[in-house]
Design a protein around this motif. Structure first.
Motif, PDB file in Angstrom:
ATOM      1  N   ALA A 168       0.836  -1.197   0.000  1.00  0.00           N
ATOM      2  CA  ALA A 168       0.000   0.000   0.000  1.00  0.00           C
ATOM      3  C   ALA A 168       0.872   1.249   0.000  1.00  0.00           C
ATOM      4  O   ALA A 168       1.814   1.366   0.789  1.00  0.00           O
ATOM      5  CB  ALA A 168      -0.923  -0.015   1.217  1.00  0.00           C
ATOM      6  N   GLU A 169       0.581   2.165  -0.911  1.00  0.00           N
ATOM      7  CA  GLU A 169       1.298   3.428  -0.974  1.00  0.00           C
ATOM      8  C   GLU A 169       0.463   4.523  -0.330  1.00  0.00           C
ATOM      9  O   GLU A 169      -0.764   4.533  -0.447  1.00  0.00           O
ATOM     10  CB  GLU A 169       1.629   3.794  -2.422  1.00  0.00           C
ATOM     11  N   GLU A 170       1.140   5.431   0.325  1.00  0.00           N
ATOM     12  CA  GLU A 170       0.459   6.535   0.997  1.00  0.00           C
ATOM     13  C   GLU A 170       1.449   7.668   1.192  1.00  0.00           C
ATOM     14  O   GLU A 170       2.657   7.509   0.990  1.00  0.00           O
ATOM     15  CB  GLU A 170      -0.083   6.080   2.352  1.00  0.00           C
ATOM     16  N   ASP A 171       0.949   8.819   1.578  1.00  0.00           N
ATOM     17  CA  ASP A 171       1.809   9.943   1.920  1.00  0.00           C
ATOM     18  C   ASP A 171       2.239   9.795   3.376  1.00  0.00           C
ATOM     19  O   ASP A 171       1.396   9.674   4.267  1.00  0.00           O
ATOM     20  CB  ASP A 171       1.062  11.273   1.724  1.00  0.00           C
ATOM     21  N   PHE A 172       3.540   9.803   3.617  1.00  0.00           N
ATOM     22  CA  PHE A 172       4.035   9.666   4.985  1.00  0.00           C
ATOM     23  C   PHE A 172       5.270  10.546   5.171  1.00  0.00           C
ATOM     24  O   PHE A 172       5.975  10.877   4.210  1.00  0.00           O
ATOM     25  CB  PHE A 172       4.378   8.208   5.309  1.00  0.00           C
ATOM     26  N   VAL A 173       5.515  10.929   6.397  1.00  0.00           N
ATOM     27  CA  VAL A 173       6.677  11.745   6.754  1.00  0.00           C
ATOM     28  C   VAL A 173       7.834  10.804   7.079  1.00  0.00           C
ATOM     29  O   VAL A 173       7.718   9.947   7.958  1.00  0.00           O
ATOM     30  CB  VAL A 173       6.365  12.661   7.950  1.00  0.00           C
ATOM     31  N   VAL A 174       8.935  10.966   6.371  1.00  0.00           N
ATOM     32  CA  VAL A 174      10.059  10.040   6.547  1.00  0.00           C
ATOM     33  C   VAL A 174      10.655  10.150   7.949  1.00  0.00           C
ATOM     34  O   VAL A 174      11.133   9.158   8.507  1.00  0.00           O
ATOM     35  CB  VAL A 174      11.140  10.294   5.476  1.00  0.00           C
ATOM     36  N   ASN A 175      10.627  11.339   8.531  1.00  0.00           N
ATOM     37  CA  ASN A 175      11.208  11.520   9.866  1.00  0.00           C
ATOM     38  C   ASN A 175      10.510  10.644  10.896  1.00  0.00           C
ATOM     39  O   ASN A 175      11.152  10.057  11.772  1.00  0.00           O
ATOM     40  CB  ASN A 175      11.113  12.989  10.288  1.00  0.00           C
ATOM     41  N   LYS A 176       9.198  10.546  10.781  1.00  0.00           N
ATOM     42  CA  LYS A 176       8.438   9.747  11.741  1.00  0.00           C
ATOM     43  C   LYS A 176       8.793   8.272  11.636  1.00  0.00           C
ATOM     44  O   LYS A 176       8.986   7.578  12.653  1.00  0.00           O
ATOM     45  CB  LYS A 176       6.941   9.957  11.506  1.00  0.00           C
ATOM     46  N   VAL A 177       8.909   7.771  10.418  1.00  0.00           N
ATOM     47  CA  VAL A 177       9.256   6.367  10.220  1.00  0.00           C
ATOM     48  C   VAL A 177      10.687   6.098  10.681  1.00  0.00           C
ATOM     49  O   VAL A 177      10.977   5.071  11.304  1.00  0.00           O
ATOM     50  CB  VAL A 177       9.078   5.974   8.741  1.00  0.00           C
ATOM     51  N   LEU A 178      11.602   7.057  10.424  1.00  0.00           N
ATOM     52  CA  LEU A 178      12.984   6.879  10.829  1.00  0.00           C
ATOM     53  C   LEU A 178      13.135   6.852  12.350  1.00  0.00           C
ATOM     54  O   LEU A 178      13.950   6.094  12.882  1.00  0.00           O
ATOM     55  CB  LEU A 178      13.848   8.000  10.245  1.00  0.00           C
ATOM     56  N   GLN A 180      11.113   5.645  14.465  1.00  0.00           N
ATOM     57  CA  GLN A 180      10.740   4.305  14.918  1.00  0.00           C
ATOM     58  C   GLN A 180      11.834   3.295  14.612  1.00  0.00           C
ATOM     59  O   GLN A 180      12.165   2.439  15.450  1.00  0.00           O
ATOM     60  CB  GLN A 180       9.426   3.886  14.254  1.00  0.00           C
ATOM     61  N   GLU A 181      12.441   3.388  13.428  1.00  0.00           N
ATOM     62  CA  GLU A 181      13.511   2.461  13.068  1.00  0.00           C
ATOM     63  C   GLU A 181      14.737   2.661  13.951  1.00  0.00           C
ATOM     64  O   GLU A 181      15.404   1.690  14.324  1.00  0.00           O
ATOM     65  CB  GLU A 181      13.893   2.645  11.592  1.00  0.00           C
ATOM     66  N   VAL A 182      15.044   3.905  14.276  1.00  0.00           N
ATOM     67  CA  VAL A 182      16.184   4.171  15.155  1.00  0.00           C
ATOM     68  C   VAL A 182      15.913   3.610  16.547  1.00  0.00           C
ATOM     69  O   VAL A 182      16.805   3.035  17.190  1.00  0.00           O
ATOM     70  CB  VAL A 182      16.476   5.687  15.202  1.00  0.00           C
ATOM     71  N   ASP A 183      14.688   3.754  17.037  1.00  0.00           N
ATOM     72  CA  ASP A 183      14.344   3.185  18.345  1.00  0.00           C
ATOM     73  C   ASP A 183      14.500   1.662  18.333  1.00  0.00           C
ATOM     74  O   ASP A 183      15.005   1.069  19.293  1.00  0.00           O
ATOM     75  CB  ASP A 183      12.910   3.567  18.729  1.00  0.00           C
TER      76      ASP A 183
END
Length: 307
Positions: A168-178, A180-183
């Motif tokens: 699924a494609e959507e508009d998302f903010v990369v900072n928010k996803v990053l 979570q990945e860093v955590d």
């Protein structure tokens, strides 16, 4: 073709030597040309029919019956052999597609289910007050390995698909996803002299699959963690790009334990390369002065974040 040429030559000689009238010689030439054209056209009919069939071929819904019935109608040995070969190739491709769908469907369920059980059991075990220090260290290793395996399964399932369908494609903010990945990645370096920092001098959004973005960035971060014994790893968000910088390290001795670890975990970077090629997000690797290594991903179509 040779017979037609011979007829034309004989008719020309007869006309020059007045053996036959010029009109008769011309008529013979025209008749031989017409017969040759009909013969060639008849030979090309099966090839033209096969070309029309292939032009209308739908990989998602292959017309296997069309190839099979066409093979029975044609008497030309070469064309029949070609059709037979195409039928076998199409059958194999159809089998590959079926196996791909079965794998992504079954593996998605059969691999994620035990991982979920392991994660839940680990969380319950972590609440045990009587667990020894050795037990806590073992539990943390289990949880880290589970997280790595979960990311690896996610990457394999994405790469196993021939197309992007199901993502699924959507508009998302990369900072928010990053974030979570860093955590998630910080759980992998617990107890190690390694610090992981997320630097966000910029922010942007993408219209894509956040799952693919998370897996790709997660693979780069894990690769940096595996290549770093101590120091600070910096994940930086720049306009339209994300970079992972890990500090310079001394070259490992050949045959050492660390040398084997570096070679084994280069696999994370190989997966990141395949993902970047698949989704056309260019991945660049370079070294900075002091031998620090940088892995950066450029996103061709970033979107500004609306207020």
């Amino acid at each position: 073709m040779t017979l037609q040429t011979l007829v034309v030559v004989i008719a020309s000689i007869m006309a020059v030597n007045n053996v036959a009238p010029i009109g008769a010689a011309v008529a013979i030439m025209l008749c031989s040309g017409g017969l040759a054209w009909l013969a060639v056209s008849r030979e090309w009919l099966p090839v033209a029919a096969l070309a029309r069939l292939l032009e209308a071929w739908d990989p998602e819904s292959p017309d296997m019956d069309g190839l099979r019935s066409g093979d029975e109608r044609r008497s030309d040995n070469d064309v029949a052999s070609l059709v037979k070969g195409l039928h076998g190739l199409a059958s194999r491709i159809e089998g590959y597609g079926e196996r791909e769908r079965n794998f992504t469907r079954d593996a998605s369920h059969e691999l994620r289910s035990p991982l979920t059980v392991i994660k839940m059991s680990s969380d319950m075990l972590a609440e045990e007050t009587s667990l020894s220090e050795f037990g806590h260290r073992s539990l943390e290793r289990i949880r880290r390995s589970t997280r790595e395996l979960e990311s690896l399964v996610e990457a394999f399932l994405i790469l196993s698909r021939e197309s992007d369908q199901g993502l699924a494609e959507e508009d998302f903010v990369v900072n928010k996803v990053l974030r979570q990945e860093v955590d998630y990645a910080r759980e992998l370096i617990a107890g190690r002299p390694v610090e992981l920092i997320l630097d966000e001098p910029a922010s942007f959004a993408l219209h894509a699959s956040p799952r693919v973005f998370a897996v790709l960035c997660g693979q780069l971060i894990r690769h940096a963690l595996q290549q770093t014994d101590q120091g600070t790893i910096v994940v930086t968000v720049m306009p339209g790009s994300v970079s992972v910088i890990n500090p310079a390290v001394d070259a490992p001795e050949p045959g050492s334990r660390r040398h084997a670890s570096v070679d084994r975990h280069g696999f994370d970077l190989a997966i990141a390369r395949r993902l970047s090629d698949r989704f056309q997000w260019p991945l660049e690797l370079r070294s900075l002065p002091g031998a620090s290594r940088v892995a950066s991903i450029r996103f061709p179509n970033p979107h500004p974040i609306e207020a």
